[in-house]
Design an enzyme around this catalytic site. Structure first.
Site, PDB file in Angstrom:
ATOM      1  CD  GLU A  27      -3.054  -0.429  -0.032  1.00 10.21           C
ATOM      2  OE1 GLU A  27      -3.122  -0.051  -1.218  1.00 10.21           O
ATOM      3  OE2 GLU A  27      -3.564  -1.467   0.371  1.00 10.21           O
ATOM      4  CB  THR A  29       4.763   0.316  -2.353  1.00  7.82           C
ATOM      5  OG1 THR A  29       3.733  -0.550  -2.827  1.00  7.82           O
ATOM      6  CG2 THR A  29       4.986   0.063  -0.869  1.00  7.82           C
ATOM      7  CG  ASP A  30       0.828   2.676  -6.477  1.00 12.29           C
ATOM      8  OD1 ASP A  30       0.922   3.367  -5.429  1.00 12.29           O
ATOM      9  OD2 ASP A  30      -0.202   2.662  -7.184  1.00 12.29           O
ATOM     10  CB  SER A 116      -9.368   0.234  -7.887  1.00 15.84           C
ATOM     11  OG  SER A 116      -8.674   0.922  -8.884  1.00 15.84           O
ATOM     12  CB  SER A 118     -11.292   5.963 -10.158  1.00 16.40           C
ATOM     13  OG  SER A 118     -10.158   5.471  -9.454  1.00 16.40           O
ATOM     14  CD  GLU A 150      -7.512   7.778 -10.525  1.00 12.49           C
ATOM     15  OE1 GLU A 150      -7.671   7.738  -9.284  1.00 12.49           O
ATOM     16  OE2 GLU A 150      -7.786   6.825 -11.274  1.00 12.49           O
ATOM     17  CG  ASP A 162      -5.651   1.542  -7.738  1.00  9.48           C
ATOM     18  OD1 ASP A 162      -5.123   0.637  -7.062  1.00  9.48           O
ATOM     19  OD2 ASP A 162      -6.138   2.573  -7.236  1.00  9.48           O
TER      20      ASP A 162
END
Length: 359
Positions: A27, A29-30, A116, A118, A150, A162
């Site tokens: 979480e 980390t991306d 997710s 979106s 986004e 995501d």
């Protein structure tokens, strides 16, 4: 419930779908070029579209019961429309023909809970556009355009997890993803385990939360440490050289990346659950993205004898939590935990009833 034909008077030219996702580990980390481990859920967003000759786009949301009209020259005022608008603008910038369209959106991906919705909308929109225009747009490029949409048009400085999960993951295996290189592989869930997702009853919106602030803190920390991103920091003691709260933000990112790498090595359900428990503690104490309701729901799950581990999932600030459970006890776990949660004055519900290992 208004179908495409009911809204626009004719059937669509194409129909495309994309799933939501639940993140098991990795979480925040991306956007630090790190590692993530999401899995797709059964709930899908469906986007239908066809060419029109009106000179403008018409976007109907079945969930909201409203139609928005816009051109690609001006960002729509309606927030949900900015995601579709962003995909169309970014596709056009990538050389894809984007003529005026009638667009219909239907979804059973829960909104505002960390699953997710979106990204599912963005990926489904781009998949439909790919089918309608017959463009050679691969699944990775779809994820990249969706992320760009986004960030640039919906105001969320998200990482690519995501969108990659919605575009490439399935419901049978987790997607181990290196968000820097986009190297990826499917990882089976631990044997004799199943995933349960529960909603805390607290909605959240990323654009209005501390999400962008956390990203800015990570960027400042990386700059102070002299690295491109926190992915490049392996020694957790480096966090001790930074002031508060940057030191705790860095400690979470380094430890969370390490947890994903262990989990991706196909560890046992018990070990995987322990990693999830440690992840939640880190998100709560070091990254400070949990809320009391999430903490309580996670604590109830962690205390249940048929639960291996549990944590918040998604960006936090409300939303959902995910638990790894014994498959035969899923119904009992959800009923007991939600009743205890209700007895303490909170209202939760099951979002994703079961994603099970095949072993």
């Amino acid at each position: 419930m208004c179908s495409f034909e009911a809204v626009f008077g004719a059937p669509p030219g194409v129909v495309a779908q994309a799933p939501g996702r639940v993140n098991l580990l990795g979480e925040h980390t991306d956007y630090n070029d790190g590692y993530v481990l999401p899995i797709a859920i059964e709930q899908q967003t469906t986007v239908s579209m066809r060419h029109n000759d009106q000179g403008e786009f018409a976007l109907h949301s079945e969930m909201l019961g409203s139609t928005v009209r816009f051109t690609l020259d001006t960002l729509p005022a309606e927030h949900f429309a900015t995601y579709v608008y962003g995909c169309l603008v970014e596709a056009r910038a990538d050389g894809i023909h984007t003529p005026p369209l009638d667009i219909h959106v239907q979804s059973d991906v829960p909104m505002g809970v960390g699953l997710s919705s979106s990204a599912a909308l963005e990926v489904a929109t781009l998949r439909a556009l790919r089918a309608l225009t017959d463009q050679p747009l691969d699944d990775v490029r779809i994820a990249q355009l969706a992320q760009r949409a986004e960030i640039r048009h919906a105001g969320v400085r998200c990482g690519i997890m995501d969108q990659m999960a919605s575009s490439l993951a399935d419901t049978k295996s987790a997607l181990f993803l290196d968000t820097r290189t986009l190297d990826r592989r499917l990882v089976p869930l631990p044997p004799e385990s199943a995933v349960l997702v529960l909603y805390s009853g607290v909605a959240r919106t990323l654009a209005g939360s501390g999400y962008n602030q956390r990203r800015a803190e990570c960027e400042e920390a990386a700059q102070r440490l002299g690295v491109v991103s926190l992915r490049d920091v392996d020694d957790i003691s480096a966090a001790d050289t930074l002031p508060e709260p940057l030191c705790r933000r860095v400690r979470h990112i380094i430890s969370e990346n390490a947890r994903v790498l262990v989990a991706a090595a196909c560890c046992s359900a018990g070990e995987f659950g322990g990693l999830m428990n440690a992840s939640h503690a880190s998100l709560r104490d070091d990254y400070e993205v949990s809320v009391p309701e999430l903490d309580q729901l996670v604590a109830l799950l962690q205390a249940h004898p048929n639960v291996y581990g549990a944590r918040l999932t998604g960006a936090g600030f409300g939303g959902a939590c995910v638990a790894l459970c014994e498959p035969q006890a899923l119904n009992e776990v959800s009923q007991v935990v939600l009743q205890d949660y209700s007895d303490e004055g909170f209202t939760g519900r099951v979002l994703v009833p079961s994603l099970s290992s095949t072993v």
